[in-house]
Design a protein around this motif. Structure first.
Motif, mmCIF file in Angstrom:
data_model
loop_
_atom_site.group_PDB
_atom_site.id
_atom_site.type_symbol
_atom_site.label_atom_id
_atom_site.label_comp_id
_atom_site.label_asym_id
_atom_site.label_seq_id
_atom_site.Cartn_x
_atom_site.Cartn_y
_atom_site.Cartn_z
ATOM 1 N N GLN A 8 124.209 68.267 66.497
ATOM 2 C CA GLN A 8 124.486 67.907 64.994
ATOM 3 C C GLN A 8 125.985 67.208 65.043
ATOM 4 O O GLN A 8 126.055 66.214 64.403
ATOM 5 N N ARG A 11 126.510 63.678 66.072
ATOM 6 C CA ARG A 11 125.832 62.839 65.377
ATOM 7 C C ARG A 11 126.912 61.986 64.451
ATOM 8 O O ARG A 11 127.823 62.696 64.107
ATOM 9 N N ALA A 13 128.453 60.738 61.253
ATOM 10 C CA ALA A 13 128.171 61.170 59.807
ATOM 11 C C ALA A 13 128.800 59.935 58.933
ATOM 12 O O ALA A 13 129.843 59.361 59.307
ATOM 13 N N ILE A 14 128.474 59.859 57.858
ATOM 14 C CA ILE A 14 129.168 58.879 56.771
ATOM 15 C C ILE A 14 130.477 59.108 56.543
ATOM 16 O O ILE A 14 130.644 60.317 56.198
ATOM 17 N N ASP A 16 132.653 59.292 58.836
ATOM 18 C CA ASP A 16 133.008 60.125 60.333
ATOM 19 C C ASP A 16 132.528 59.220 61.482
ATOM 20 O O ASP A 16 131.638 60.208 61.904
ATOM 21 N N SER A 17 132.380 57.992 61.742
ATOM 22 C CA SER A 17 131.564 57.650 62.563
ATOM 23 C C SER A 17 132.297 56.206 63.043
ATOM 24 O O SER A 17 133.326 55.992 62.450
ATOM 25 N N ARG A 201 124.554 57.916 62.751
ATOM 26 C CA ARG A 201 125.148 58.094 61.317
ATOM 27 C C ARG A 201 123.864 57.382 60.193
ATOM 28 O O ARG A 201 123.567 56.547 60.467
ATOM 29 N N ASP A 202 123.719 58.063 59.285
ATOM 30 C CA ASP A 202 122.698 57.531 57.925
ATOM 31 C C ASP A 202 123.545 56.395 57.443
ATOM 32 O O ASP A 202 124.523 55.893 57.682
ATOM 33 N N ASP A 204 124.157 53.705 54.469
ATOM 34 C CA ASP A 204 124.773 53.720 52.891
ATOM 35 C C ASP A 204 124.752 52.558 52.537
ATOM 36 O O ASP A 204 124.448 51.374 53.342
ATOM 37 N N PRO A 243 118.202 58.999 53.658
ATOM 38 C CA PRO A 243 118.375 59.056 55.019
ATOM 39 C C PRO A 243 117.298 58.931 55.944
ATOM 40 O O PRO A 243 116.371 58.877 55.625
#
Lengths: 286, 286
Positions: A8, A11, A13-14, A16-17, A201-202, A204, A243
Motif C-alpha cells: 500500500q 503505491r 498517492a495523490i 505524493d507520486s 496513483r489514483d 484526479d 478511484p
C-alpha cells in the motif's frame, strides 16, 4: 499483513507520486513559476502534450482563486524538450463560480532567449460545488475488461526515439484498435484503452489533462505513421474521477487537407463521463 | 433582364454585405482595432457569441501573416453589449504554414474603464494551400430539404428580449428538432438547421465562425429554458465552404453538474465537413 501495508505504501498517492513531483512548479514571484521538465514523460524524444497541460494546469491552480480546471484550451507552438522552463501566468478574470487565466511555457534557445512552447487559456472552478444532476445520454465505450486488453509496448515501436512515458503509464489497448501495432490497421479512426498511472496513483482532474493525450494517435489505425503534432487541444473536465482505472475512447471522423481532429472521452470506474477533449493535429498524408 | 440584374445587385456579396460591414474593424495602431458592435446581431439583448468570434477573427486576420482561421479558442468573460469596443491583438508565433495570435475585446464600464468581454487564442493558415486529400468518415446530417424546414421565428419566442439576429440569418430548423418551439421538446440533445445569411451573401471562413453559434441551444430540446451562456468555444475551420446554404448539426451528450457541451458540425453544399466546434455552456437545471 505487513506485506499488504508495504504494498500500500509503495503505491503512489495523490500529492505524493512521481506525477506530482514531475508536475510541481516553483513560484519564483507572483505570476512566474519555474519547472524542470522531466525526461520521464517523453514520447519519441518530445515532451508529451498532456504532461505539459498538467504542468500548466498546476501553475494556473496556484494563480487563480479556483483550483479545478473546467476548460483548458492549449495552442502548441514549438516542441518542448526535457529541462528548465518558465511559466508566466496572468489572471484574466475572477468570478464567484469561475475564474479565467492564461499561461505560457517558455524554454531557452542556444543564446538563452526565451522561446514560447505552448500557450493556454483556461477557466477554473470548484468541481465539488457542482450539483449532482446528471442527464448524460452518452454511453461508456465498449471496451473489453482490462485483463483482455494489451500493452502497446509488447508490439514493435511505431515511432522511433525514447518513449519514457510508457513506463509511467498503465495503458492497456483494446485489441480492436491495436491492428496498427501488428501491421494491419483497422482503417477506422478509433483508439480505446484503459488508462492509469503505473505506480497506482489514483487519477484526479490534473491526471485527466494527461489522460486525454496519452493514447497512440488514431492516425495509426488509419494507416498513417509518424509524428502527429497537436496544433490545438481543448479539454473539458466535468467531474472528479472515482478511484480506479479510466477508460479513454478517441475518435477521428474528419481526416482532410493534412489535418484531423481527435475527440476523446474519459470515463471513470463509476461510469461517469469525467472529461471530453478535442484536438486539431497535423498529419503527413501518405 | 433588368429585374434579374437588380435582384443580383441586391444580394449580399462577400466583402460587400451587412455582415462584412458589421464585422469591419478599424486599425487604430498596430495591435489595436476599434469597432462599434452592431445591435443587429443580438439575441435576447446580448451580442451573439458567433458574431463576436467573427469580429475577433477579422482583427486577427489583419494582424497575422495568414488570413484563414484554422482553430480559434474563445473564453467568454462578460456579456458584450452593442456599442464601442476595442480589440487588442498580439502575435504569439509566426511560422511558414501556421501562425498563432491572441485577441481580447474590451468595452467600457460607467466610469470609462475597460472591461474584457472575450479572449481568444487562434492559429491561422491558408485553406487554399491545403492538399485535396479527404478521408472523412463522418456523414452529412440527416436533415430534410430546406423547403421542408421551418423558421423558428414562426413559433413563440422562447427567450425574451429583442433578437435582431434572426432577421439577418436564413435559419430553417429541422422539424425533428423543433419540438421546443411547440411546447414538446424531444428530450434529445440535438438541433439541426439550414444556415445562411438572409441577404444571400455566400459563406466564407468568417461566416463559419458565426454559423457554429447561431442555432437555438440544444438545451431547449432537453426541456430546459432560458439563457445558456457559453464559457468556452473552440472552432476548427477545415475547408472554405462552397456557395449555397450550409447544414449545421449540433449535439449534446453530456448534461451534468449544471454544464453541457455543444458539438457542432457544419457541412457545405458540396457535402464537405467544413467546420467543427465544441463549446462548454452553463445551464440552469430545472
Amino acid at each position: 499483513m505487513a506485506e499488504a501495508v508495504t504494498a500500500q505504501a509503495a503505491r503512489g498517492a495523490i500529492g505524493d507520486s512521481e506525477f506530482d513531483r514531475d508536475t510541481a512548479v516553483v513560484r519564483r514571484e507572483p505570476g512566474v513559476h519555474d519547472i524542470d521538465l522531466s525526461a520521464g514523460w517523453t514520447i519519441a524524444g518530445a515532451v508529451n502534450g498532456g504532461y505539459l497541460l498538467a504542468v500548466l494546469g498546476r501553475a494556473l491552480a496556484d494563480t487563480l482563486p479556483h483550483s479545478d480546471p473546467f476548460t483548458v484550451s492549449a495552442h502548441y507552438l514549438t516542441a518542448s524538450r526535457p529541462g528548465p522552463a518558465v511559466i508566466r501566468t496572468d489572471v484574466v478574470r475572477t468570478g464567484r463560480t469561475l475564474s479565467t487565466g492564461q499561461a505560457s511555457l517558455f524554454q531557452y534557445d542556444d543564446e538563452g532567449h526565451e522561446v514560447e512552447r505552448i500557450r493556454v487559456l483556461a477557466s477554473y472552478g470548484d468541481l465539488d460545488a457542482l450539483p449532482d444532476d446528471i442527464r448524460t445520454s452518452a454511453e461508456p465505450p465498449a471496451i473489453p475488461p482490462l485483463d483482455r486488453c494489451f500493452d502497446a509496448q509488447d508490439g514493435p515501436a511505431p515511432v522511433s526515439g525514447s518513449s519514457a512515458i510508457v513506463e509511467r503509464l498503465m495503458l492497456r489497448l483494446d485489441p480492436a484498435t491495436l491492428g496498427w501495432a501488428l501491421g494491419s490497421p483497422s482503417g477506422k479512426g478509433e483508439m480505446r484503452a484503459w488508462f492509469g498511472l503505473a505506480d497506482g496513483r489514483d487519477t484526479d482532474p490534473l491526471a485527466l489533462l494527461l489522460a486525454v493525450d496519452a493514447l497512440p494517435p488514431t492516425a495509426f489505425e488509419l494507416g498513417l505513421s509518424g509524428w502527429v503534432p497537436t496544433v490545438e487541444l481543448t479539454v473539458h473536465v466535468r467531474s472528479r474521477p472515482a478511484p480506479g482505472p479510466l477508460r479513454v475512447s478517441i475518435t477521428t471522423r474528419n481526416l482532410a487537407g493534412g489535418y484531423l481532429e481527435e475527440d476523446a472521452e474519459v470515463w471513470d470506474s463509476a461510469d461517469r463521463l469525467v472529461a471530453q477533449s478535442r484536438q486539431l493535429a497535423r498529419v503527413r498524408l501518405s
